[in-house]
Write a protein that holds these residues in place. Structure first.
Motif, mmCIF file in Angstrom:
data_model
loop_
_atom_site.group_PDB
_atom_site.id
_atom_site.type_symbol
_atom_site.label_atom_id
_atom_site.label_comp_id
_atom_site.label_asym_id
_atom_site.label_seq_id
_atom_site.Cartn_x
_atom_site.Cartn_y
_atom_site.Cartn_z
ATOM 1 N N SER A 1 0.511 -1.291 0.159
ATOM 2 C CA SER A 1 0.288 0.253 -0.187
ATOM 3 C C SER A 1 1.176 1.102 0.337
ATOM 4 C CB SER A 1 -0.552 -0.545 1.351
ATOM 5 O OG SER A 1 -0.069 0.042 2.134
ATOM 6 N N GLU A 2 2.066 1.900 0.944
ATOM 7 C CA GLU A 2 3.230 2.052 0.376
ATOM 8 C C GLU A 2 3.581 2.578 -0.481
ATOM 9 O OE1 GLU A 2 5.679 1.757 3.700
ATOM 10 O OE2 GLU A 2 4.034 1.849 5.340
ATOM 11 N N LEU A 3 3.336 1.742 -1.296
ATOM 12 C CA LEU A 3 4.712 1.778 -3.053
ATOM 13 C C LEU A 3 3.306 2.259 -3.631
ATOM 14 C CD1 LEU A 3 6.570 1.477 -4.889
ATOM 15 C CD2 LEU A 3 6.165 -1.075 -5.079
ATOM 16 N N HIS A 4 2.268 1.500 -3.759
ATOM 17 C CA HIS A 4 1.154 1.956 -4.249
ATOM 18 C C HIS A 4 0.248 3.761 -4.315
ATOM 19 C CE1 HIS A 4 -2.701 1.193 -6.902
ATOM 20 N NE2 HIS A 4 -3.303 1.830 -5.833
ATOM 21 N N PHE A 5 0.333 3.599 -3.136
ATOM 22 C CA PHE A 5 0.462 5.187 -2.275
ATOM 23 C C PHE A 5 1.756 6.116 -2.951
ATOM 24 C CE2 PHE A 5 1.207 8.909 -0.350
ATOM 25 C CZ PHE A 5 -0.007 9.369 -0.065
ATOM 26 N N LEU A 6 2.586 5.787 -3.117
ATOM 27 C CA LEU A 6 4.041 6.314 -3.260
ATOM 28 C C LEU A 6 3.462 6.570 -5.484
ATOM 29 C CD1 LEU A 6 7.525 7.520 -3.430
ATOM 30 C CD2 LEU A 6 8.080 5.686 -3.524
ATOM 31 N N LEU A 7 3.723 4.925 -5.919
ATOM 32 C CA LEU A 7 3.319 5.065 -6.855
ATOM 33 C C LEU A 7 2.004 6.701 -7.534
ATOM 34 C CD1 LEU A 7 3.759 2.005 -8.044
ATOM 35 C CD2 LEU A 7 5.626 3.928 -8.816
ATOM 36 N N ASN A 8 0.642 6.862 -7.123
ATOM 37 C CA ASN A 8 -0.032 7.626 -7.113
ATOM 38 C C ASN A 8 0.618 8.958 -7.024
ATOM 39 O OD1 ASN A 8 -1.630 5.345 -8.262
ATOM 40 N ND2 ASN A 8 -2.665 5.138 -6.279
ATOM 41 N N SER A 9 1.364 9.032 -6.341
ATOM 42 C CA SER A 9 1.077 10.427 -5.826
ATOM 43 C C SER A 9 2.601 11.134 -6.704
ATOM 44 C CB SER A 9 2.027 10.707 -4.676
ATOM 45 O OG SER A 9 1.473 9.725 -3.297
ATOM 46 N N LEU A 10 3.630 10.050 -7.116
ATOM 47 C CA LEU A 10 4.069 10.903 -8.077
ATOM 48 C C LEU A 10 3.294 10.767 -9.594
ATOM 49 C CD1 LEU A 10 7.056 8.167 -7.862
ATOM 50 C CD2 LEU A 10 7.060 10.441 -7.505
ATOM 51 N N THR A 11 2.651 9.757 -10.188
ATOM 52 C CA THR A 11 2.225 9.813 -10.865
ATOM 53 C C THR A 11 0.796 11.244 -11.103
ATOM 54 O OG1 THR A 11 1.812 7.814 -11.305
ATOM 55 C CG2 THR A 11 -0.285 8.408 -12.976
ATOM 56 N N LEU A 12 0.377 11.802 -9.933
ATOM 57 C CA LEU A 12 -0.728 13.003 -9.866
ATOM 58 C C LEU A 12 0.439 14.365 -10.337
ATOM 59 C CD1 LEU A 12 -2.938 14.285 -9.350
ATOM 60 C CD2 LEU A 12 -2.479 14.093 -6.796
ATOM 61 N N ILE A 13 1.482 14.099 -9.615
ATOM 62 C CA ILE A 13 2.161 15.479 -9.530
ATOM 63 C C ILE A 13 2.831 15.592 -11.039
ATOM 64 C CG2 ILE A 13 5.077 16.394 -8.900
ATOM 65 C CD1 ILE A 13 4.199 14.604 -6.331
ATOM 66 N N GLY A 14 3.234 13.963 -11.791
ATOM 67 C CA GLY A 14 3.923 14.250 -12.779
ATOM 68 C C GLY A 14 2.656 15.162 -13.973
ATOM 69 N N ALA A 15 1.486 14.341 -13.405
ATOM 70 C CA ALA A 15 0.087 15.018 -14.852
ATOM 71 C C ALA A 15 0.605 16.714 -14.457
ATOM 72 C CB ALA A 15 -0.787 14.433 -14.712
ATOM 73 N N LEU A 16 0.619 17.010 -13.468
ATOM 74 C CA LEU A 16 0.898 18.288 -12.792
ATOM 75 C C LEU A 16 1.295 19.244 -13.770
ATOM 76 C CD1 LEU A 16 -0.350 18.467 -8.929
ATOM 77 C CD2 LEU A 16 -2.126 19.369 -10.761
ATOM 78 N N PHE A 17 2.630 18.674 -13.301
ATOM 79 C CA PHE A 17 3.850 19.116 -14.397
ATOM 80 C C PHE A 17 3.540 19.106 -15.140
ATOM 81 C CE2 PHE A 17 6.771 18.454 -10.453
ATOM 82 C CZ PHE A 17 6.955 19.406 -10.414
ATOM 83 N N LEU A 18 2.978 18.348 -16.225
ATOM 84 C CA LEU A 18 2.263 18.242 -17.465
ATOM 85 C C LEU A 18 1.330 19.263 -18.091
ATOM 86 C CD1 LEU A 18 2.609 17.228 -20.112
ATOM 87 C CD2 LEU A 18 1.104 15.344 -19.539
ATOM 88 N N ILE A 19 0.590 19.236 -16.877
ATOM 89 C CA ILE A 19 -0.458 20.735 -17.597
ATOM 90 C C ILE A 19 -0.074 22.006 -16.815
ATOM 91 C CG2 ILE A 19 -2.825 21.910 -16.308
ATOM 92 C CD1 ILE A 19 -3.997 18.356 -15.354
ATOM 93 N N TYR A 20 0.976 22.140 -16.307
ATOM 94 C CA TYR A 20 1.715 22.948 -16.319
ATOM 95 C C TYR A 20 2.372 23.531 -17.201
ATOM 96 C CZ TYR A 20 4.685 26.710 -14.475
ATOM 97 O OH TYR A 20 5.939 27.282 -14.138
ATOM 98 N N TYR A 21 3.071 22.816 -17.913
ATOM 99 C CA TYR A 21 4.250 22.818 -18.815
ATOM 100 C C TYR A 21 2.962 23.591 -19.975
ATOM 101 C CZ TYR A 21 6.791 21.698 -22.944
ATOM 102 O OH TYR A 21 7.461 21.854 -24.243
#
Length: 99
Positions: A3-23
């Motif tokens: 669950s910790e690994l799953h939470f980390l991957l979801n968080s990184l995906t969300l941060i990456g998506a936010l950076f993509l939208i910002y760009y």
């Protein structure tokens, strides 16, 4: 652990998506115009003195001639479209060859 690994991957995906939208927003901007273009466009400007002059601008699909000065703006005339004025000149025979 899973669950910790799953939470980390979801968080990184969300941060990456936010950076993509910002760009994408910074690169291409937000375009909310229903016509897909500018509604007001400056076509020509002829300065007469330091703080006054004549301008030709397009608002929507119409073109206008205006006068501007330091504290004033006056709309002088609505101009005909270039296509319609060229057609009327050709049909009157004053410009171009006669059929």
């Amino acid at each position: 652990m899973y669950s910790e690994l799953h939470f980390l991957l979801n968080s990184l995906t969300l941060i990456g998506a936010l950076f993509l939208i910002y760009y994408l927003v910074n690169r291409y901007g937000l375009r909310f115009s229903p016509q897909g273009g500018r509604n007001l466009e400056l076509l020509e400007r002829l300065p007469l003195s330091g703080d006054s002059g004549l301008i030709i601008f397009r608002a929507g699909k119409k073109r206008y001639l205006g006068f501007y000065s330091k504290g004033d703006f006056k709309l002088l005339k609505e101009l005909e479209d270039e296509e319609s004025s060229a057609d009327s000149l050709n049909s009157s025979g004053s410009v171009g060859r006669d059929p």
